[in-house]
Scaffold this motif. Structure first.
Motif, PDB file in Angstrom:
ATOM      1  N   TYR A  62      10.402 -14.492  -7.331  1.00 18.08           N
ATOM      2  CA  TYR A  62      10.663 -13.050  -7.449  1.00 18.08           C
ATOM      3  C   TYR A  62      10.648 -12.403  -6.070  1.00 18.08           C
ATOM      4  O   TYR A  62       9.693 -12.528  -5.312  1.00 18.08           O
ATOM      5  N   GLY A  63      11.734 -11.708  -5.761  1.00 21.88           N
ATOM      6  CA  GLY A  63      11.798 -10.993  -4.488  1.00 21.88           C
ATOM      7  C   GLY A  63      12.477  -9.660  -4.702  1.00 21.88           C
ATOM      8  O   GLY A  63      13.119  -9.429  -5.723  1.00 21.88           O
ATOM      9  N   LYS A  92       0.827  -1.212   0.000  1.00 20.37           N
ATOM     10  CA  LYS A  92       0.000   0.000   0.000  1.00 20.37           C
ATOM     11  C   LYS A  92       0.863   1.265   0.000  1.00 20.37           C
ATOM     12  O   LYS A  92       0.416   2.312  -0.423  1.00 20.37           O
ATOM     13  N   ASN A  93       2.107   1.182   0.496  1.00 17.52           N
ATOM     14  CA  ASN A  93       2.923   2.395   0.428  1.00 17.52           C
ATOM     15  C   ASN A  93       4.351   2.202  -0.091  1.00 17.52           C
ATOM     16  O   ASN A  93       5.107   3.159  -0.125  1.00 17.52           O
ATOM     17  N   CYS A  94       4.718   0.975  -0.494  1.00 15.67           N
ATOM     18  CA  CYS A  94       6.094   0.801  -0.973  1.00 15.67           C
ATOM     19  C   CYS A  94       6.168   0.045  -2.292  1.00 15.67           C
ATOM     20  O   CYS A  94       5.630  -1.067  -2.404  1.00 15.67           O
ATOM     21  N   ASP A  95       6.863   0.642  -3.253  1.00 14.23           N
ATOM     22  CA  ASP A  95       7.189  -0.086  -4.482  1.00 14.23           C
ATOM     23  C   ASP A  95       8.518   0.422  -5.009  1.00 14.23           C
ATOM     24  O   ASP A  95       8.963   1.498  -4.631  1.00 14.23           O
ATOM     25  N   ILE A  96       9.141  -0.395  -5.849  1.00 14.83           N
ATOM     26  CA  ILE A  96      10.339   0.059  -6.569  1.00 14.83           C
ATOM     27  C   ILE A  96      10.026  -0.058  -8.044  1.00 14.83           C
ATOM     28  O   ILE A  96       9.663  -1.152  -8.510  1.00 14.83           O
ATOM     29  N   LEU A  97      10.084   1.055  -8.740  1.00  9.60           N
ATOM     30  CA  LEU A  97       9.743   1.105 -10.167  1.00  9.60           C
ATOM     31  C   LEU A  97       8.399   0.440 -10.446  1.00  9.60           C
ATOM     32  O   LEU A  97       8.230  -0.237 -11.462  1.00  9.60           O
ATOM     33  N   GLY A  98       7.475   0.586  -9.518  1.00  8.97           N
ATOM     34  CA  GLY A  98       6.131   0.047  -9.723  1.00  8.97           C
ATOM     35  C   GLY A  98       5.958  -1.388  -9.240  1.00  8.97           C
ATOM     36  O   GLY A  98       4.850  -1.917  -9.270  1.00  8.97           O
ATOM     37  N   ILE A  99       7.046  -2.030  -8.792  1.00  7.68           N
ATOM     38  CA  ILE A  99       6.915  -3.411  -8.301  1.00  7.68           C
ATOM     39  C   ILE A  99       6.743  -3.369  -6.789  1.00  7.68           C
ATOM     40  O   ILE A  99       7.594  -2.801  -6.073  1.00  7.68           O
ATOM     41  N   ALA A 100       5.660  -3.959  -6.296  1.00 10.15           N
ATOM     42  CA  ALA A 100       5.377  -3.931  -4.859  1.00 10.15           C
ATOM     43  C   ALA A 100       6.509  -4.617  -4.099  1.00 10.15           C
ATOM     44  O   ALA A 100       7.096  -5.578  -4.582  1.00 10.15           O
ATOM     45  N   MET A 101       6.778  -4.132  -2.879  1.00  8.36           N
ATOM     46  CA  MET A 101       7.953  -4.624  -2.143  1.00  8.36           C
ATOM     47  C   MET A 101       7.623  -5.820  -1.237  1.00  8.36           C
ATOM     48  O   MET A 101       7.927  -5.825  -0.056  1.00  8.36           O
ATOM     49  N   PHE A 102       7.020  -6.844  -1.852  1.00  5.99           N
ATOM     50  CA  PHE A 102       6.788  -8.110  -1.147  1.00  5.99           C
ATOM     51  C   PHE A 102       8.094  -8.895  -1.088  1.00  5.99           C
ATOM     52  O   PHE A 102       9.110  -8.482  -1.640  1.00  5.99           O
ATOM     53  N   ASP A 103       8.074 -10.051  -0.487  1.00  5.47           N
ATOM     54  CA  ASP A 103       9.178 -10.994  -0.709  1.00  5.47           C
ATOM     55  C   ASP A 103       8.650 -12.417  -0.692  1.00  5.47           C
ATOM     56  O   ASP A 103       7.450 -12.634  -0.465  1.00  5.47           O
TER      57      ASP A 103
END
Ligand code: CDP
Length: 806
Positions: free
Chosen positions: A560-561, A493-504
């Motif tokens: 993908y992480g 909801k508040n973090c992405d890098i270049l549009g990719i959500a920062m899941f792992d």
């Protein structure tokens, strides 16, 4: 059960699960020189690339003549920006939404900027080639001081942005302005200051420094023309992100790009972003058809790849006469260098600086950050830090000491008075974060009791009297620091890098004999993931950690992480590991119920397998279940035992800690002695106490380096004057003090195993502890704030300026 059956304690110990001081499995290869680093890779016919770099920090490139270089024996190609334009790669996107030159396009903007890439049969020929490239420069005026960058007549640095009033993060106020980012309630904060009994205001500079991992940045690129596949081995903290970036900018299908991060010798944020070396090596392998290696040397690493900090924070705190804080106002001038290449989540141009209210219950706060361009190297990475949290912790922890001094209060007492209370969690900070859990009072009091804080203060006041009487030339400082971290980027909801959500992510595959492999989206650079990830799985599914192999860093095999930085691995990947293990366990329970001929609900978990409730003899171990998964699963169930989890955390985790540094300084020489350093950390559930201790030792050593001397310093003409380990302070065992560690445990309520990150905490909390110790030592001589780094010369100068040299 016979007498030889292991006891419950033996079964538990056999797992070496969470809480166990399991020895690092990766050290078997590291201590025998069998690590596999990028520079160990030697491919048939491999070429070597190296850069021609600019000696000037700001100059127009009038001409580049490569003729002589191409005649040097062994030199096969020399790439310039003109060549890269042919493949649309003269510039590359940065993680912060800016663009950066790959090779100098018309001008250079910082010393040692990449101008041309020489490709040769070996490193020596490449070096001879570099010396033969003729570049004509026309020097331009430089901007080194960020405070002058937005002067009306300041030279235009970024001609490519001329006339652009909008940047990636909103309006630009000036030709050297990057962005303005504000957060908080300005009016409420102004009102709090208007009616405050006491206010303080101080400009707190956190100087430019550099992560300087022992292994520099490097890669090997190899293009297979027949298959159309590009393989890249590199020092990448986030291999999947690199693969996606390469796919987007090189227009190669993502499945035809293989990114492999082998063993990495330290990252600390330096190896998150993309550098010109990667692009040039990739282009060079496509052009030559041969593998190309690029390896930075130390000077190149320190002077061109990502710097850290360079935040200049005008800090104001409002408070009541009794010492209750009522408002915080901070303006930051952020020096971003020539390109905004900060490695922050997309929506956070100043990272998580808005954790700056720290551990205190501020009713209101307001922060504004202005980013500016200067003629310095680009970067702005989180050096063992979660996106500017280190700067924030320094700001508030120095601020609180300065307020205590003004109020005539003890700094520890002031902190205790203002802490967020345990019953206030989950706590909503004035700047928008939801702190998950904390018990600050307990941690602070434990620290104060352990070191006999009251006794130390008494000793200090006696020493001060003795100094005033001329009986000693030593002054004593107590540096208290209580930090709250924000780690685990992060919630989509508040973090992405270049549009990719920062899941792992994690994929676990159990084999028939009860051993298995876990592939994880994180990437260790020395943190010991191969050891600790197996421990999580051991506790979750009852298979000994030794029987779980952990693999990271290969984009062909790992799910993908988003990689490892900002202490996000335990909060995010660690959670994915636990969730994948729980999926394994759920399927195992169905298999066990079928084999034991009971209902699933009749089973309960017992260390390393299931047993039938009320019938303790009727059990099935996880090892046996693994076998059954491959030969006798319940009808209708697919065979095999594997699971994948992609974990999107609901919140960040908020580790915290109470540190104290006891320091003595000889005013006549400025030489300091760290008498004692005590660090209490609370990172929630502890997976491996030995690894945590190692992380804390390493982080404190870096904090010591930064606070006491480590700096990337420029002279007024833009020369880097600390560009090698001769001048850039790198503490060895000789200088490094003894570290005392301690802990409390306040689990994270939302993390599956209650763990919070820890890797960067000691850097975040350590720097203010050292700086507060120096400032506390000098405070009775009339000083309020002395800027870091506190090297011997600056300490001596402070004593001189304060009239202490007689
Ligand atoms: O993201 P990074 O690996 O740098 O940082 P981290 O998540 O703080 O983890 C650093 C190391 O400490 C890993 O090996 C973790 O498993 C370990 N750790 C731990 O044992 N217990 C914790 N609560 C946090 C980290």
């Amino acid at each position: 059960m016979n007498d030889m059956a292991p006891t419950r304690e033996q079964r538990e110990a056999n797992l070496e699960g969470m809480g166990c001081k399991r020895k690092r499995v990766e050290d078997v290869r590291f201590t025998q020189g069998k690590g596999n680093y990028v520079d160990d890779l030697k491919l048939p016919g491999m070429l070597h690339g190296d850069f021609v770099r600019s000696p000037y920090p700001h100059a127009r490139v009038v001409s580049i003549n490569t003729e002589a270089a191409l005649k040097v024996p062994g030199v096969l190609a020399v790439l310039t920006a003109e060549d890269l334009k042919g493949v649309n790669l003269a510039w590359m996107p940065t993680l912060a939404g800016d663009v950066q030159m790959v090779l100098a396009d018309g001008k250079v903007l910082y010393q040692n900027q990449e101008v041309a890439f020489v490709v040769a049969t070996d490193r020596y020929a490449a070096d001879d080639g570099i010396n033969a490239v003729e570049v004509e420069y026309e020097q331009l005026d430089v901007v080194i001081d960020p405070f002058t960058a937005m002067a009306p007549d300041a030279p235009v640095l970024r001609e490519d942005l001329a006339g652009k009033t909008e940047g990636a993060h909103g309006p630009r106020k000036h030709h050297n302005h990057v962005f303005e980012w504000t957060v908080g309630d300005r009016e409420l904060t102004d009102a709090a200051f208007a009616k405050a009994d006491v206010t303080i205001k101080e400009m707190l500079s956190y100087h430019r420094t550099h992560p300087s991992p022992l292994e520099t940045c490097q890669c090997v690129c190899s293009f297979d023309k027949i298959r159309g596949e590009l393989s890249i081995w590199g020092t990448f903290q986030a291999p999947h992100v690199i693969r996606t970036v390469v796919a987007l900018i090189a227009k190669i299908p993502e499945h035809k790009i293989h990114v492999i991060a082998p063993d990495i010798g330290g990252g600390f944020g330096n190896k998150v972003g993309a550098y010109p070396g990667y692009i040039c090596a990739a282009v060079a392998t496509i052009v030559t058809g041969k593998p190309v290696k690029w390896v930075e040397d130390r000077i190149e690493n320190l002077t061109t790849t990502s710097f850290a900090r360079d935040y200049h924070m005008t800090t104001e705190i409002a408070a009541t006469r009794e010492g209750k804080v009522t408002g915080l106002r901070v303006h930051v001038l952020a020096d971003h260098g020539a390109f905004d290449a900060c490695a922050d989540p997309s929506k956070w141009p100043a990272g998580f600086f808005n954790i700056v209210t720290g551990s205190y219950d501020f009713p209101t706060a307001h922060v504004a950050v202005d980013g500016v361009y200067t003629n310095k190297a680009p970067g702005g990475v989180a050096y063992r830090c979660s996106f500017r949290v280190t700067e924030a912790a320094y700001c508030i922890e120095r601020g609180m000491d300065i307020l205590a001094q003004k109020l005539g209060m003890d700094p520890a007492e002031l902190r205790l008075k203002n802490f967020i209370k345990p019953e206030q969690f989950p706590y909503h900070s004035a700047l928008g974060w939801e702190y998950d859990s904390g018990d600050y009072q307990t941690a602070m009091k434990k620290m104060m009791e352990t070191v006999d804080y009251a006794g130390l203060r008494k000793e200090q006041s006696e020493k001060r009297e003795a100094f005033k009487r001329g009986e000693t030339r030593e002054i004593m400082g107590l540096g208290v620091s209580f930090f709250t971290e924000i780690v685990g980027a992060g919630p989509s909801k508040n973090c992405d890098i270049l549009g990719i959500a920062m899941f792992d992510s994690c994929e676990i595959r159990m084999h028939p004999t009860g051993a298995g492999i876990a592939r994880v989206g994180s990437k260790s650079q020395g943190q010991g993931h191969e050891t600790t990830w197996a421990q999580i799985i051991a506790t979750e599914i009852g298979i000994p950690a030794d029987d779980i192999m952990v693999e990271e860093g290969n984009t062909d095999t790992a799910p993908y992480g988003l990689g490892t930085y900002g202490s996000r691995s335990t909060p995010v990947a660690g959670a994915a590991i636990a969730m994948a293990a729980r999926k394994i366990k759920a399927k195992a329970q169905m298999i066990a119920a079928y084999k034991l001929e009971v209902h699933e609900g009749d089973l309960e978990w017992d260390i390393d397998g299931f047993r039938v409730k009320g019938l303790p003899e009727k059990t099935m171990s996880m090892k046996d279940i693994c076998w059954a998964a491959y030969n006798s699963v319940p009808p209708g169930m697919e065979p095999g035992l594997e699971a994948v989890s992609y974990y999107d955390p609901p919140n960040m985790t908020y580790p915290f800690g109470a540190y104290i540094c006891v320091m003595e300084i000889d005013v006549d020489t400025g030489v300091y002695k760290i008498r004692r350093f005590y660090a209490l950390d609370d990172c929630g559930t502890r997976i491996n106490p030995m690894i945590i201790e190692g992380q804390v030792h390493g982080g404190l050593t870096e904090a010591f380096a930064i606070a006491m001397g480590q700096e990337i310093r420029y002279d007024e003409t833009g020369n880097v004057i600390t560009g090698s380990f001769m001048d850039f302070f790198m503490p060895t065992a000789v200088e490094t003090p003894h570290w005392e560690t301690d802990f409390t445990v306040t689990p994270s309520p939302h993390h599956p195993i209650g763990a919070k990150g820890v890797g960067e905490s000691p850097n975040v909390g350590g720097v203010p502890a050292f700086s507060n110790a120096v400032n506390d030592a000098f405070s009775f001589l009339g000083s309020t704030h002395i800027q870091m780094p506190h090297d011997f010369w600056r300490n001596w100068k402070a004593a001189k300026d304060l009239g202490a040299l007689g």
